[in-house]
Motif scaffolding. Structure first.
Motif, PDB file in Angstrom:
ATOM      1  N   VAL A  35       0.867  -1.166   0.000  1.00  0.00           N
ATOM      2  CA  VAL A  35       0.000   0.000   0.000  1.00  0.00           C
ATOM      3  C   VAL A  35       0.907   1.219   0.000  1.00  0.00           C
ATOM      4  CG1 VAL A  35      -1.842   1.265   1.172  1.00  0.00           C
ATOM      5  CG2 VAL A  35      -1.776  -1.248   1.307  1.00  0.00           C
ATOM      6  N   LEU A  36       0.930   1.927  -1.125  1.00  0.00           N
ATOM      7  CA  LEU A  36       1.709   3.149  -1.273  1.00  0.00           C
ATOM      8  C   LEU A  36       0.850   4.281  -0.739  1.00  0.00           C
ATOM      9  CD1 LEU A  36       3.629   4.278  -4.438  1.00  0.00           C
ATOM     10  CD2 LEU A  36       2.088   5.846  -3.269  1.00  0.00           C
ATOM     11  N   THR A  37       1.354   5.018   0.234  1.00  0.00           N
ATOM     12  CA  THR A  37       0.591   6.131   0.789  1.00  0.00           C
ATOM     13  C   THR A  37       1.321   7.447   0.549  1.00  0.00           C
ATOM     14  OG1 THR A  37       1.562   6.140   3.016  1.00  0.00           O
ATOM     15  CG2 THR A  37      -0.281   4.625   2.624  1.00  0.00           C
ATOM     16  N   ALA A  38       0.508   8.497   0.445  1.00  0.00           N
ATOM     17  CA  ALA A  38       1.031   9.855   0.280  1.00  0.00           C
ATOM     18  C   ALA A  38      -0.040  10.823   0.750  1.00  0.00           C
ATOM     19  CB  ALA A  38       1.382  10.119  -1.183  1.00  0.00           C
ATOM     20  N   ARG A  39       0.372  11.989   1.199  1.00  0.00           N
ATOM     21  CA  ARG A  39      -0.597  13.014   1.589  1.00  0.00           C
ATOM     22  C   ARG A  39      -1.365  13.521   0.382  1.00  0.00           C
ATOM     23  NH1 ARG A  39       3.179  17.030   4.798  1.00  0.00           N
ATOM     24  NH2 ARG A  39       4.450  16.312   3.088  1.00  0.00           N
ATOM     25  N   ASP A  40      -0.647  13.731  -0.721  1.00  0.00           N
ATOM     26  CA  ASP A  40      -1.230  14.287  -1.938  1.00  0.00           C
ATOM     27  C   ASP A  40      -1.692  13.156  -2.852  1.00  0.00           C
ATOM     28  OD1 ASP A  40      -1.011  15.187  -4.862  1.00  0.00           O
ATOM     29  OD2 ASP A  40      -0.883  17.099  -3.791  1.00  0.00           O
ATOM     30  N   GLU A  41      -2.994  13.052  -3.059  1.00  0.00           N
ATOM     31  CA  GLU A  41      -3.556  11.960  -3.858  1.00  0.00           C
ATOM     32  C   GLU A  41      -3.013  11.945  -5.287  1.00  0.00           C
ATOM     33  OE1 GLU A  41      -7.830   9.912  -4.978  1.00  0.00           O
ATOM     34  OE2 GLU A  41      -7.808  11.822  -3.906  1.00  0.00           O
ATOM     35  N   LYS A  42      -2.913  13.117  -5.905  1.00  0.00           N
ATOM     36  CA  LYS A  42      -2.427  13.185  -7.284  1.00  0.00           C
ATOM     37  C   LYS A  42      -1.000  12.630  -7.386  1.00  0.00           C
ATOM     38  CE  LYS A  42      -1.423  16.316 -11.070  1.00  0.00           C
ATOM     39  NZ  LYS A  42      -1.108  17.677 -11.443  1.00  0.00           N
ATOM     40  N   ARG A  43      -0.140  13.051  -6.486  1.00  0.00           N
ATOM     41  CA  ARG A  43       1.250  12.572  -6.510  1.00  0.00           C
ATOM     42  C   ARG A  43       1.332  11.074  -6.201  1.00  0.00           C
ATOM     43  NH1 ARG A  43       4.233  17.556  -3.375  1.00  0.00           N
ATOM     44  NH2 ARG A  43       3.966  19.066  -5.055  1.00  0.00           N
ATOM     45  N   GLY A  44       0.497  10.617  -5.305  1.00  0.00           N
ATOM     46  CA  GLY A  44       0.471   9.194  -4.979  1.00  0.00           C
ATOM     47  C   GLY A  44       0.049   8.355  -6.171  1.00  0.00           C
ATOM     48  N   LEU A  45      -0.993   8.803  -6.861  1.00  0.00           N
ATOM     49  CA  LEU A  45      -1.462   8.066  -8.037  1.00  0.00           C
ATOM     50  C   LEU A  45      -0.442   8.114  -9.169  1.00  0.00           C
ATOM     51  CD1 LEU A  45      -5.236   9.051  -7.930  1.00  0.00           C
ATOM     52  CD2 LEU A  45      -4.221   6.821  -7.375  1.00  0.00           C
ATOM     53  N   GLU A  46       0.268   9.220  -9.293  1.00  0.00           N
ATOM     54  CA  GLU A  46       1.340   9.298 -10.301  1.00  0.00           C
ATOM     55  C   GLU A  46       2.447   8.284  -9.983  1.00  0.00           C
ATOM     56  OE1 GLU A  46       2.495  13.423 -10.200  1.00  0.00           O
ATOM     57  OE2 GLU A  46       0.812  14.038 -11.476  1.00  0.00           O
ATOM     58  N   ALA A  47       2.772   8.140  -8.709  1.00  0.00           N
ATOM     59  CA  ALA A  47       3.793   7.173  -8.300  1.00  0.00           C
ATOM     60  C   ALA A  47       3.336   5.747  -8.615  1.00  0.00           C
ATOM     61  CB  ALA A  47       4.101   7.319  -6.811  1.00  0.00           C
ATOM     62  N   VAL A  48       2.074   5.455  -8.348  1.00  0.00           N
ATOM     63  CA  VAL A  48       1.529   4.133  -8.676  1.00  0.00           C
ATOM     64  C   VAL A  48       1.606   3.903 -10.183  1.00  0.00           C
ATOM     65  CG1 VAL A  48      -0.578   2.729  -8.708  1.00  0.00           C
ATOM     66  CG2 VAL A  48       0.073   3.959  -6.628  1.00  0.00           C
ATOM     67  N   GLY A  49       1.342   4.941 -10.963  1.00  0.00           N
ATOM     68  CA  GLY A  49       1.445   4.833 -12.418  1.00  0.00           C
ATOM     69  C   GLY A  49       2.856   4.497 -12.874  1.00  0.00           C
ATOM     70  N   LYS A  50       3.839   5.109 -12.252  1.00  0.00           N
ATOM     71  CA  LYS A  50       5.240   4.808 -12.599  1.00  0.00           C
ATOM     72  C   LYS A  50       5.576   3.355 -12.283  1.00  0.00           C
ATOM     73  CE  LYS A  50       6.958   9.487 -11.818  1.00  0.00           C
ATOM     74  NZ  LYS A  50       7.767  10.333 -10.929  1.00  0.00           N
ATOM     75  N   LEU A  51       5.060   2.867 -11.178  1.00  0.00           N
ATOM     76  CA  LEU A  51       5.318   1.478 -10.806  1.00  0.00           C
ATOM     77  C   LEU A  51       4.572   0.517 -11.737  1.00  0.00           C
ATOM     78  CD1 LEU A  51       5.231   2.000  -6.974  1.00  0.00           C
ATOM     79  CD2 LEU A  51       7.233   1.390  -8.348  1.00  0.00           C
ATOM     80  N   ALA A  52       3.412   0.924 -12.201  1.00  0.00           N
ATOM     81  CA  ALA A  52       2.674   0.104 -13.167  1.00  0.00           C
ATOM     82  C   ALA A  52       3.464  -0.016 -14.468  1.00  0.00           C
ATOM     83  CB  ALA A  52       1.290   0.703 -13.426  1.00  0.00           C
ATOM     84  N   GLU A  53       4.089   1.072 -14.884  1.00  0.00           N
ATOM     85  CA  GLU A  53       4.927   1.044 -16.095  1.00  0.00           C
ATOM     86  C   GLU A  53       6.101   0.079 -15.926  1.00  0.00           C
ATOM     87  OE1 GLU A  53       6.075   5.098 -16.819  1.00  0.00           O
ATOM     88  OE2 GLU A  53       4.014   5.717 -17.249  1.00  0.00           O
ATOM     89  N   ALA A  54       6.509  -0.141 -14.682  1.00  0.00           N
ATOM     90  CA  ALA A  54       7.606  -1.067 -14.391  1.00  0.00           C
ATOM     91  C   ALA A  54       7.092  -2.502 -14.199  1.00  0.00           C
ATOM     92  CB  ALA A  54       8.362  -0.606 -13.148  1.00  0.00           C
ATOM     93  N   GLY A  55       5.799  -2.713 -14.455  1.00  0.00           N
ATOM     94  CA  GLY A  55       5.227  -4.049 -14.358  1.00  0.00           C
ATOM     95  C   GLY A  55       4.780  -4.460 -12.974  1.00  0.00           C
ATOM     96  N   LEU A  56       4.580  -3.504 -12.080  1.00  0.00           N
ATOM     97  CA  LEU A  56       4.225  -3.820 -10.697  1.00  0.00           C
ATOM     98  C   LEU A  56       2.792  -3.449 -10.335  1.00  0.00           C
ATOM     99  CD1 LEU A  56       7.582  -2.633  -9.101  1.00  0.00           C
ATOM    100  CD2 LEU A  56       6.883  -4.984  -9.595  1.00  0.00           C
ATOM    101  N   SER A  57       1.936  -3.258 -11.336  1.00  0.00           N
ATOM    102  CA  SER A  57       0.584  -2.772 -11.080  1.00  0.00           C
ATOM    103  C   SER A  57      -0.261  -3.725 -10.239  1.00  0.00           C
ATOM    104  CB  SER A  57      -0.137  -2.467 -12.392  1.00  0.00           C
ATOM    105  OG  SER A  57      -0.264  -3.640 -13.169  1.00  0.00           O
TER     106      SER A  57
END
Length: 93
Positions: A35-57
């Protein structure tokens, strides 16, 4: 006879960049659901997107968290209990 591998889960706070992001990536790369957490939802979702690009979605989910806000912490605890069935702190180990 080989025993089934135990499923591992982790919650990483402040994980949208830096050490937190690297920790999420490393844990997910080893097969943990994180569970990736962040105060800022937009930044958190962007980080999840980067990890998805790395095949970790499949191994990374996002939840907003502000550790200074008790209602935010409670919301995360409820999320983890609902999604994964329990919540254990490293203090309990």
């Amino acid at each position: 006879m080989e025993e089934a591998a135990e499923k591992r889960y982790a919650v990483v706070t402040g994980a949208n960049k830096g050490i937190g992001f690297g920790t999420v990536k490393g844990l997910a790369s080893k097969g943990a659901t994180v569970v990736l957490t962040a105060r800022d939802e937009k930044r958190g979702l962007e980080a999840v997107g980067k990890l998805a690009e790395a095949g970790l979605s499949e191994l990374v989910v996002f939840h907003q968290l502000d550790v200074t806000d008790p209602s935010s912490v409670s919301s995360l605890a409820d999320f983890v209990k609902t999604k994964f069935g329990n919540l254990i702190s490293w203090y309990d180990i």
